[in-house]
Design a protein around this motif. Structure first.
Motif, PDB file in Angstrom:
ATOM      1  N   TYR A   1      13.237  -2.177  -0.773  1.00 30.64           N
ATOM      2  CA  TYR A   1      12.874  -3.526  -1.247  1.00 30.64           C
ATOM      3  C   TYR A   1      14.134  -4.291  -1.618  1.00 30.64           C
ATOM      4  N   ILE A   2      14.108  -5.608  -1.420  1.00 30.95           N
ATOM      5  CA  ILE A   2      15.298  -6.435  -1.569  1.00 30.95           C
ATOM      6  C   ILE A   2      15.891  -6.383  -2.974  1.00 30.95           C
ATOM      7  N   GLU A   3      15.063  -6.138  -3.980  1.00 28.66           N
ATOM      8  CA  GLU A   3      15.543  -6.031  -5.353  1.00 28.66           C
ATOM      9  C   GLU A   3      15.160  -4.677  -5.919  1.00 28.66           C
ATOM     10  N   PRO A   4      15.996  -4.128  -6.820  1.00 28.34           N
ATOM     11  CA  PRO A   4      15.628  -2.850  -7.435  1.00 28.34           C
ATOM     12  C   PRO A   4      14.343  -2.999  -8.250  1.00 28.34           C
ATOM     13  N   ILE A   5      13.487  -1.997  -8.203  1.00 33.03           N
ATOM     14  CA  ILE A   5      12.241  -2.033  -8.960  1.00 33.03           C
ATOM     15  C   ILE A   5      11.975  -0.638  -9.522  1.00 33.03           C
ATOM     16  N   ASP A   6      11.601  -0.590 -10.798  1.00 33.50           N
ATOM     17  CA  ASP A   6      11.495   0.706 -11.459  1.00 33.50           C
ATOM     18  C   ASP A   6      10.138   1.357 -11.196  1.00 33.50           C
ATOM     19  N   ASP A   7      10.095   2.682 -11.452  1.00 36.05           N
ATOM     20  CA  ASP A   7       8.873   3.451 -11.206  1.00 36.05           C
ATOM     21  C   ASP A   7       7.696   2.949 -12.033  1.00 36.05           C
ATOM     22  N   LYS A   8       7.942   2.590 -13.294  1.00 31.86           N
ATOM     23  CA  LYS A   8       6.862   2.149 -14.179  1.00 31.86           C
ATOM     24  C   LYS A   8       6.163   0.925 -13.608  1.00 31.86           C
ATOM     25  N   THR A   9       6.933  -0.043 -13.153  1.00 31.10           N
ATOM     26  CA  THR A   9       6.351  -1.270 -12.590  1.00 31.10           C
ATOM     27  C   THR A   9       5.545  -0.961 -11.339  1.00 31.10           C
ATOM     28  N   LEU A  10       6.101  -0.125 -10.464  1.00 32.20           N
ATOM     29  CA  LEU A  10       5.405   0.207  -9.228  1.00 32.20           C
ATOM     30  C   LEU A  10       4.084   0.927  -9.504  1.00 32.20           C
ATOM     31  N   LEU A  11       4.114   1.874 -10.439  1.00 33.20           N
ATOM     32  CA  LEU A  11       2.902   2.632 -10.730  1.00 33.20           C
ATOM     33  C   LEU A  11       1.844   1.765 -11.415  1.00 33.20           C
ATOM     34  N   GLU A  12       2.265   0.879 -12.312  1.00 33.88           N
ATOM     35  CA  GLU A  12       1.294  -0.009 -12.956  1.00 33.88           C
ATOM     36  C   GLU A  12       0.684  -0.964 -11.942  1.00 33.88           C
ATOM     37  N   ASN A  13       1.497  -1.447 -10.996  1.00 37.16           N
ATOM     38  CA  ASN A  13       0.955  -2.307  -9.941  1.00 37.16           C
ATOM     39  C   ASN A  13      -0.033  -1.547  -9.067  1.00 37.16           C
ATOM     40  N   ALA A  14       0.250  -0.269  -8.840  1.00 43.85           N
ATOM     41  CA  ALA A  14      -0.675   0.552  -8.047  1.00 43.85           C
ATOM     42  C   ALA A  14      -2.009   0.710  -8.768  1.00 43.85           C
ATOM     43  N   ILE A  15      -1.949   0.907 -10.089  1.00 43.30           N
ATOM     44  CA  ILE A  15      -3.182   1.032 -10.878  1.00 43.30           C
ATOM     45  C   ILE A  15      -3.978  -0.270 -10.818  1.00 43.30           C
ATOM     46  N   LYS A  16      -3.288  -1.397 -10.978  1.00 46.66           N
ATOM     47  CA  LYS A  16      -3.967  -2.700 -10.919  1.00 46.66           C
ATOM     48  C   LYS A  16      -4.632  -2.895  -9.563  1.00 46.66           C
ATOM     49  N   GLY A  17      -3.927  -2.475  -8.509  1.00 48.49           N
ATOM     50  CA  GLY A  17      -4.494  -2.607  -7.168  1.00 48.49           C
ATOM     51  C   GLY A  17      -5.746  -1.774  -6.987  1.00 48.49           C
ATOM     52  N   MET A  18      -5.748  -0.562  -7.531  1.00 50.38           N
ATOM     53  CA  MET A  18      -6.930   0.295  -7.439  1.00 50.38           C
ATOM     54  C   MET A  18      -8.151  -0.373  -8.059  1.00 50.38           C
ATOM     55  N   LEU A  19      -7.952  -0.989  -9.215  1.00 51.32           N
ATOM     56  CA  LEU A  19      -9.085  -1.560  -9.948  1.00 51.32           C
ATOM     57  C   LEU A  19      -9.500  -2.925  -9.407  1.00 51.32           C
ATOM     58  N   SER A  20      -8.519  -3.725  -8.983  1.00 49.29           N
ATOM     59  CA  SER A  20      -8.847  -5.089  -8.534  1.00 49.29           C
ATOM     60  C   SER A  20      -9.677  -5.094  -7.262  1.00 49.29           C
ATOM     61  N   ASN A  21      -9.631  -4.000  -6.491  1.00 49.86           N
ATOM     62  CA  ASN A  21     -10.401  -3.934  -5.251  1.00 49.86           C
ATOM     63  C   ASN A  21     -11.753  -3.253  -5.415  1.00 49.86           C
ATOM     64  N   LEU A  22     -12.133  -2.927  -6.645  1.00 53.79           N
ATOM     65  CA  LEU A  22     -13.441  -2.321  -6.877  1.00 53.79           C
ATOM     66  C   LEU A  22     -14.532  -3.387  -6.979  1.00 53.79           C
ATOM     67  N   ASP A  23     -14.411  -4.281  -7.950  1.00 49.10           N
ATOM     68  CA  ASP A  23     -15.368  -5.373  -8.149  1.00 49.10           C
ATOM     69  C   ASP A  23     -14.697  -6.405  -9.047  1.00 49.10           C
ATOM     70  N   PRO A  24     -15.290  -7.599  -9.211  1.00 44.35           N
ATOM     71  CA  PRO A  24     -14.609  -8.658  -9.970  1.00 44.35           C
ATOM     72  C   PRO A  24     -14.434  -8.375 -11.449  1.00 44.35           C
ATOM     73  N   HIS A  25     -15.120  -7.373 -11.994  1.00 42.81           N
ATOM     74  CA  HIS A  25     -15.117  -7.181 -13.441  1.00 42.81           C
ATOM     75  C   HIS A  25     -14.343  -5.954 -13.906  1.00 42.81           C
ATOM     76  N   SER A  26     -13.954  -5.079 -12.983  1.00 43.81           N
ATOM     77  CA  SER A  26     -13.130  -3.932 -13.351  1.00 43.81           C
ATOM     78  C   SER A  26     -11.666  -4.363 -13.395  1.00 43.81           C
ATOM     79  N   ALA A  27     -10.919  -3.841 -14.374  1.00 41.21           N
ATOM     80  CA  ALA A  27      -9.530  -4.283 -14.527  1.00 41.21           C
ATOM     81  C   ALA A  27      -8.736  -3.270 -15.329  1.00 41.21           C
ATOM     82  N   TYR A  28      -7.429  -3.308 -15.128  1.00 43.49           N
ATOM     83  CA  TYR A  28      -6.477  -2.532 -15.924  1.00 43.49           C
ATOM     84  C   TYR A  28      -5.941  -3.462 -16.994  1.00 43.49           C
ATOM     85  N   LEU A  29      -6.118  -3.105 -18.254  1.00 41.75           N
ATOM     86  CA  LEU A  29      -5.752  -3.973 -19.372  1.00 41.75           C
ATOM     87  C   LEU A  29      -4.445  -3.500 -19.996  1.00 41.75           C
TER      88      LEU A  29
END
Length: 426
Positions: A52-80
């Motif tokens: 990736y063009i800019e360095p990105i840490d593991d924590k950010t990548l993993l949290e984004n992965a969690i958000k992606g898992m939940l955002s594609n389930l239904d409109p009301h599930s979410a990672y808070l």
């Protein structure tokens, strides 16, 4: 007997569109790990970190992965994340900073479910169904719910520019100023002699108790005489705490099932029934609903309709009949996960269907024509008397103070129906 559970701190974390709080069950026997998919995930993670063009840490990548898992389930599930979790707790306490808009997602667009009474949003004329195209000139298409809420909320006194579109019309800009949103969930007043109104703007933890107090107050205001009729206004009520909806419904029923839930987890299957006491004393009841009535509002309306306890009037409700469980994680984070569906006493699923009123009455503007009756016989000098000893009735001068039903067509129709029902019962 009414199924009651003690409100734990987690209960405060229920958002305005969530259902009952449920504790997580012990994890079932672990299934075999999907090794190929996990290898792919690890490979993607490694490629992003290295290329990736800019360095990105593991924590950010993993949290984004969690958000992606939940955002594609239904409109009301979410990672808070911590801030979103804290705001969720504020929502049911009845005080937070923002505009006073309940929103949902529709086809990737941010849609207004309902404005909350007496907030900047309601005062500015925002309506259920409005699409928010931009916030501060940033397009909202594709945003997650958490991103949208974060942009709408903010420091009281700060300004925000919304770009809205209504019913296929042209987009328009609406500048607003954020405020401390103090939601008073229950209001009541007498509309006419013997006819009362209870307005519930959302279901907070204490709403059941507040409705009981409102019923007692209306009776006192009516000279301690039973009411002739009552309007329960649930329009633009986006929902709230399930227990409050159950308690409110129980005030109008003396027996029978109120609502039940079904899900995959054993403890997601709950049943709530009314106790024998009827705080409303069987008063004739009309319930007003519209497209902004969601979740807990639909539970109340559906139960009262199924038991034929009330006449429902207005337009179809929103159709949010899923249950979200708040599952706290470490580091002040949580999952908001859809775990069950609501069903009315007759087994109707609210989800994506909503509640259809018994009498459809669309929103309309009330305009009053000038009184063309002019002078009556009793106004004429030297007119004859009645002959039966009755007093004269000259043209009446309307000196009444403005009433809510004077400018609210749906409310005036509800009141007229109650008066008609009262006449036929005599």
């Amino acid at each position: 007997m009414l199924h009651r559970f003690r409100l734990t701190p987690f209960a405060l974390a229920l958002s305005l569109l969530t259902g009952p709080l449920q504790a997580a069950e012990p994890a079932p026997a672990k299934a075999e790990l999907p090794l190929d998919e996990l290898r792919t995930f690890a490979e993607v993670l490694d490629r992003i970190k290295s290329a990736y063009i800019e360095p990105i840490d593991d924590k950010t990548l993993l949290e984004n992965a969690i958000k992606g898992m939940l955002s594609n389930l239904d409109p009301h599930s979410a990672y808070l994340e911590p801030q979103a979790f804290a705001e969720l707790q504020e929502s049911t306490s009845g005080e937070f900073g923002g505009l006073g808009i309940e929103v949902g997602m529709e086809d990737g667009f941010l849609k207004v479910i309902s404005p909350i009474d007496d907030t900047p949003a309601s005062k500015a004329g925002i309506q259920p169904g409005d699409l928010i195209l931009k916030i501060d000139n940033q397009p909202t298409k594709g945003w997650s719910m958490m991103e949208a809420v974060e942009k709408l909320r903010g420091k009281p006194g700060s300004k925000v520019l919304l770009t809205l579109v209504r019913e296929g019309g042209q987009p328009f800009d609406l500048p607003l100023q954020r405020a401390v949103i103090k939601v008073r969930s229950v209001k009541s007043q007498l509309l006419d002699d013997g006819y009362g109104l209870i307005r519930i703007s959302q279901f907070q933890i204490n709403t059941g108790d507040e409705v009981a107090k409102a019923l007692s107050k209306l009776k006192r205001d009516n000279g301690k005489q039973p009411l002739k009729g009552l309007v329960l206004d649930l329009r633009n009520n986006p929902g709230g705490v399930l227990q409050a909806a159950v308690e409110v419904t129980d005030h109008f029923l003396s027996k029978g099932l109120i609502v039940y839930t079904e899900g995959r987890l054993a403890n997601s299957e709950l049943r709530f029934s009314a106790d024998p006491e009827d705080a409303s004393e069987g008063v004739p009841l009309v319930v007003l609903i519209n497209g902004g009535s969601a979740s807990a509002s639909e539970i109340v309306a559906g139960a009262l309709q199924d038991h034929r306890r009330a006449v429902l009037m207005g337009t179809d409700s929103f159709g949010k009949g899923s249950v979200q469980t708040i599952l706290p994680l470490n580091n002040e984070r949580a999952l908001k996960l859809t775990t069950a569906l609501y069903f009315t006493p007759k087994g109707r699923s609210i989800q994506a269907q909503g509640i259809v009123p018994d009498i459809e009455v669309a929103r309309a503007r009330v305009t009053r024509e000038q009184d063309n009756e002019g002078i009556k016989e009793a106004d004429l000098a030297g007119h004859l008397g009645n002959g039966n000893g009755q007093p004269d009735k000259p043209r009446r001068q309307d000196t009444r103070s403005p009433r809510p039903q004077d400018d609210d067509y749906q409310l005036s129709q509800a009141l007229n129906l109650l008066k008609g029902l009262n006449i036929t019962r005599q």
